[in-house]
Design a protein around this motif. Structure first.
Motif, PDB file in Angstrom:
ATOM      1  N   ASN A 124       3.252   1.840  -2.558  1.00 48.36           N
ATOM      2  CA  ASN A 124       2.141   0.918  -2.354  1.00 48.36           C
ATOM      3  C   ASN A 124       1.374   1.392  -1.132  1.00 48.36           C
ATOM      4  OD1 ASN A 124       2.695  -1.280  -4.412  1.00 48.36           O
ATOM      5  ND2 ASN A 124       4.631  -1.282  -3.295  1.00 48.36           N
ATOM      6  N   VAL A 125       0.088   1.658  -1.302  1.00 50.80           N
ATOM      7  CA  VAL A 125      -0.707   2.291  -0.259  1.00 50.80           C
ATOM      8  C   VAL A 125      -1.936   1.447   0.050  1.00 50.80           C
ATOM      9  CG1 VAL A 125      -1.953   4.369   0.404  1.00 50.80           C
ATOM     10  CG2 VAL A 125       0.056   4.555  -1.079  1.00 50.80           C
ATOM     11  N   THR A 126      -2.115   1.109   1.328  1.00 55.50           N
ATOM     12  CA  THR A 126      -3.281   0.350   1.769  1.00 55.50           C
ATOM     13  C   THR A 126      -4.188   1.249   2.595  1.00 55.50           C
ATOM     14  OG1 THR A 126      -2.024  -1.723   1.830  1.00 55.50           O
ATOM     15  CG2 THR A 126      -4.084  -1.653   3.076  1.00 55.50           C
ATOM     16  N   PHE A 127      -5.471   1.309   2.235  1.00 54.76           N
ATOM     17  CA  PHE A 127      -6.459   2.103   2.969  1.00 54.76           C
ATOM     18  C   PHE A 127      -7.223   1.205   3.932  1.00 54.76           C
ATOM     19  CE2 PHE A 127      -5.642   4.814  -0.589  1.00 54.76           C
ATOM     20  CZ  PHE A 127      -5.937   6.116  -0.181  1.00 54.76           C
ATOM     21  N   LYS A 170      -7.072   4.892   8.427  1.00 57.64           N
ATOM     22  CA  LYS A 170      -5.629   5.078   8.349  1.00 57.64           C
ATOM     23  C   LYS A 170      -5.106   4.506   7.044  1.00 57.64           C
ATOM     24  CE  LYS A 170      -4.445   0.862  10.951  1.00 57.64           C
ATOM     25  NZ  LYS A 170      -3.742   0.348  12.149  1.00 57.64           N
ATOM     26  N   VAL A 171      -3.965   5.021   6.633  1.00 59.88           N
ATOM     27  CA  VAL A 171      -3.314   4.609   5.401  1.00 59.88           C
ATOM     28  C   VAL A 171      -1.912   4.121   5.728  1.00 59.88           C
ATOM     29  CG1 VAL A 171      -2.174   5.552   3.361  1.00 59.88           C
ATOM     30  CG2 VAL A 171      -4.579   6.006   3.738  1.00 59.88           C
ATOM     31  N   THR A 172      -1.536   2.992   5.154  1.00 67.68           N
ATOM     32  CA  THR A 172      -0.178   2.469   5.309  1.00 67.68           C
ATOM     33  C   THR A 172       0.512   2.528   3.956  1.00 67.68           C
ATOM     34  OG1 THR A 172      -0.877   0.975   7.084  1.00 67.68           O
ATOM     35  CG2 THR A 172       1.242   0.516   6.015  1.00 67.68           C
ATOM     36  N   ALA A 173       1.618   3.278   3.878  1.00 64.90           N
ATOM     37  CA  ALA A 173       2.348   3.464   2.633  1.00 64.90           C
ATOM     38  C   ALA A 173       3.818   3.127   2.863  1.00 64.90           C
ATOM     39  CB  ALA A 173       2.197   4.901   2.149  1.00 64.90           C
ATOM     40  N   ASN A 174       4.634   3.300   1.824  1.00 70.72           N
ATOM     41  CA  ASN A 174       6.052   2.984   1.937  1.00 70.72           C
ATOM     42  C   ASN A 174       6.757   3.820   3.007  1.00 70.72           C
ATOM     43  OD1 ASN A 174       5.502   1.302  -0.179  1.00 70.72           O
ATOM     44  ND2 ASN A 174       6.930   2.245  -1.624  1.00 70.72           N
TER      45      ASN A 174
END
Length: 264
Positions: A123-126, A132-136
């Motif tokens: 699950n990736v939030t841009f 920046k990207v927040t992923a698992n």
């Protein structure tokens, strides 16, 4: 065993290549007019030689989700192995992306991959403001513009390529699994290509590949995209150690503009 490797690798690669014209996002401007709409669906088949090895669907769904108060499109890419290939190495992959309806930049991406015994979800939030990207696996910073597996394809379709010249080379930046990656793509020119839906005037691209267990030393991967307002991939082809692998458009529904094949 070789067929299993080809099936496993190429299913993901060719589906990804369908998204790869996003390489031009760094250099060229996006046109203002939207060239697709909710309800569009593209269906592809992947063949190893004469045998259908996999099928893929890429579609645009209406969405009631908003990010930063802005409406979004829900983009979905699904793929699965087919025929005898499904008996030996079953693949069931689903990729989803929520993008801004106006800018087409991604806000949220998720993938669910089932390839044989292998399982992977992410699950990736841009964060478009802070880049920046927040992923698992953590948070990653980036510069410029970056995309996920699905949003790159749809953004690319809105790029103005009128100033491209044969031989122009670009790099695509995309996020996948554990960080940012890049792929070099060359614009080859224009060409008439035939698929199951007819003959089309196309833009031709050649994404870089690495020789090894599957590709020949001099193998070239080619992608043909309709040279019209729809800008959809109709065909991809590459030679491998034994034989060749191709991807072909088999149906297109819900398009914003008519798909007009060349009349003989």
């Amino acid at each position: 065993m070789k067929k299993l490797l080809i099936n496993k690798y190429f299913f993901t690669v060719l589906l990804f290549i369908a998204c790869c014209t996003g390489a031009f996002a760094q250099e060229l401007k996006k046109i203002n007019e939207s060239i697709f709409k909710a309800g569009e669906q593209l269906d592809y088949k992947m063949k190893y030689g004469f045998f259908t090895a996999a099928e893929a669907t890429i579609k645009v769904e209406a969405s009631d989700k908003k990010y930063d108060g802005r409406p979004t499109f829900h983009l979905v890419a699904e793929g699965k192995t087919a025929g005898s290939f499904d008996l030996f190495y079953k693949v069931r992959n689903r990729y989803e992306s929520y993008v801004d309806q106006a800018t087409l930049m991604p806000y949220f991406y998720t993938e669910n991959r089932r390839e044989g015994k292998y399982r992977h979800t992410d699950n990736v939030t841009f964060d478009q403001k802070d880049k920046k990207v927040t992923a698992n696996k953590g948070t990653f910073n980036y510069k410029g513009e970056s995309f996920d597996f699905v949003s790159a394809y749809y953004f690319a379709r809105a790029i103005d390529v009128s100033k491209l010249h044969e031989g122009d080379t670009f790099d695509l930046q995309y996020f996948l699994e554990d960080g940012f990656h890049s792929m070099q793509i060359t614009y080859v020119g224009t060409e008439t290509v035939e698929c199951s839906l007819g003959k089309f005037n196309c833009l031709k691209f050649s994404p870089a590949i690495i020789p090894g267990r599957i590709f020949r030393k001099n193998s070239k991967l080619y992608l043909w995209v309709t040279n019209d307002k729809n800008r959809i991939p109709v065909k991809a082809h590459v030679e491998v150690i034994i034989g060749s692998v191709s991807m072909e458009l088999k149906s297109a529904t819900g398009l914003k503009y008519p798909l007009n094949p060349i009349k003989d």
